[in-house]
Design a protein around this motif. Structure first.
Motif, mmCIF file in Angstrom:
data_model
loop_
_atom_site.group_PDB
_atom_site.id
_atom_site.type_symbol
_atom_site.label_atom_id
_atom_site.label_comp_id
_atom_site.label_asym_id
_atom_site.label_seq_id
_atom_site.Cartn_x
_atom_site.Cartn_y
_atom_site.Cartn_z
ATOM 1 N N SER A 1 5.414 3.798 -0.894
ATOM 2 C CA SER A 1 4.457 2.762 -0.522
ATOM 3 C C SER A 1 3.250 2.779 -1.451
ATOM 4 O O SER A 1 2.667 1.729 -1.737
ATOM 5 C CB SER A 1 4.036 2.923 0.931
ATOM 6 N N LEU A 2 2.862 3.958 -1.929
ATOM 7 C CA LEU A 2 1.754 4.049 -2.882
ATOM 8 C C LEU A 2 2.119 3.363 -4.190
ATOM 9 O O LEU A 2 1.329 2.585 -4.737
ATOM 10 C CB LEU A 2 1.389 5.511 -3.132
ATOM 11 N N LYS A 3 3.331 3.617 -4.688
ATOM 12 C CA LYS A 3 3.771 2.976 -5.929
ATOM 13 C C LYS A 3 3.880 1.462 -5.762
ATOM 14 O O LYS A 3 3.486 0.699 -6.647
ATOM 15 C CB LYS A 3 5.120 3.555 -6.372
ATOM 16 N N LEU A 4 4.397 1.019 -4.633
ATOM 17 C CA LEU A 4 4.499 -0.410 -4.370
ATOM 18 C C LEU A 4 3.120 -1.049 -4.274
ATOM 19 O O LEU A 4 2.893 -2.141 -4.790
ATOM 20 C CB LEU A 4 5.296 -0.653 -3.086
ATOM 21 N N GLY A 5 2.181 -0.371 -3.653
ATOM 22 C CA GLY A 5 0.827 -0.885 -3.549
ATOM 23 C C GLY A 5 0.138 -0.996 -4.898
ATOM 24 O O GLY A 5 -0.549 -1.980 -5.185
ATOM 25 N N ILE A 6 0.335 0.006 -5.748
ATOM 26 C CA ILE A 6 -0.252 -0.031 -7.091
ATOM 27 C C ILE A 6 0.353 -1.165 -7.906
ATOM 28 O O ILE A 6 -0.358 -1.932 -8.558
ATOM 29 C CB ILE A 6 -0.060 1.325 -7.795
ATOM 30 N N LEU A 7 1.664 -1.299 -7.855
ATOM 31 C CA LEU A 7 2.344 -2.351 -8.610
ATOM 32 C C LEU A 7 1.929 -3.743 -8.139
ATOM 33 O O LEU A 7 1.619 -4.616 -8.954
ATOM 34 C CB LEU A 7 3.862 -2.192 -8.490
ATOM 35 N N SER A 8 1.894 -3.944 -6.837
ATOM 36 C CA SER A 8 1.509 -5.266 -6.335
ATOM 37 C C SER A 8 0.041 -5.558 -6.632
ATOM 38 O O SER A 8 -0.323 -6.701 -6.922
ATOM 39 C CB SER A 8 1.791 -5.382 -4.840
ATOM 40 N N GLY A 9 -0.811 -4.557 -6.613
ATOM 41 C CA GLY A 9 -2.214 -4.753 -6.974
ATOM 42 C C GLY A 9 -2.374 -5.150 -8.429
ATOM 43 O O GLY A 9 -3.201 -6.011 -8.762
ATOM 44 N N MET A 10 -1.592 -4.549 -9.296
ATOM 45 C CA MET A 10 -1.648 -4.904 -10.716
ATOM 46 C C MET A 10 -1.181 -6.339 -10.928
ATOM 47 O O MET A 10 -1.773 -7.087 -11.710
ATOM 48 C CB MET A 10 -0.792 -3.936 -11.544
ATOM 49 N N VAL A 11 -0.132 -6.738 -10.231
ATOM 50 C CA VAL A 11 0.392 -8.104 -10.373
ATOM 51 C C VAL A 11 -0.617 -9.117 -9.873
ATOM 52 O O VAL A 11 -0.892 -10.128 -10.530
ATOM 53 C CB VAL A 11 1.746 -8.241 -9.638
#
Length: 69
Positions: free
Chosen positions: A7-17
């Motif tokens: 979930s941390l990786k998904l949150g970082i990726l979606s924040g970057m997008v």
């Protein structure tokens, strides 16, 4: 990988997008997509041509030796 790491990786990726979306221009994005498609097609065709060329050269110059002679 545990669920908190995923979930941390998904949150970082979606924040970057989401942060990058406002800076994208449609014409530049379309140009990048078209150029990527053209590049992929050219790469595929070149690989096919090289494959055929190498097979031809291998048959022409590296003929198998006759084991009975």
């Amino acid at each position: 990988m545990n669920s908190s790491s995923a979930s941390l990786k998904l949150g970082i990726l979606s924040g970057m997008v989401v942060a990058a979306l406002p800076s994208l221009q449609r014409d530049k994005l379309l140009e990048a997509v078209v150029l990527a498609g053209v590049g992929a097609c050219v790469s595929f065709v070149v690989s096919l041509v090289l494959k055929v060329l190498f097979k031809y050269l291998q048959k022409r110059f590296f003929k198998p030796r006759d084991p009975n002679s």
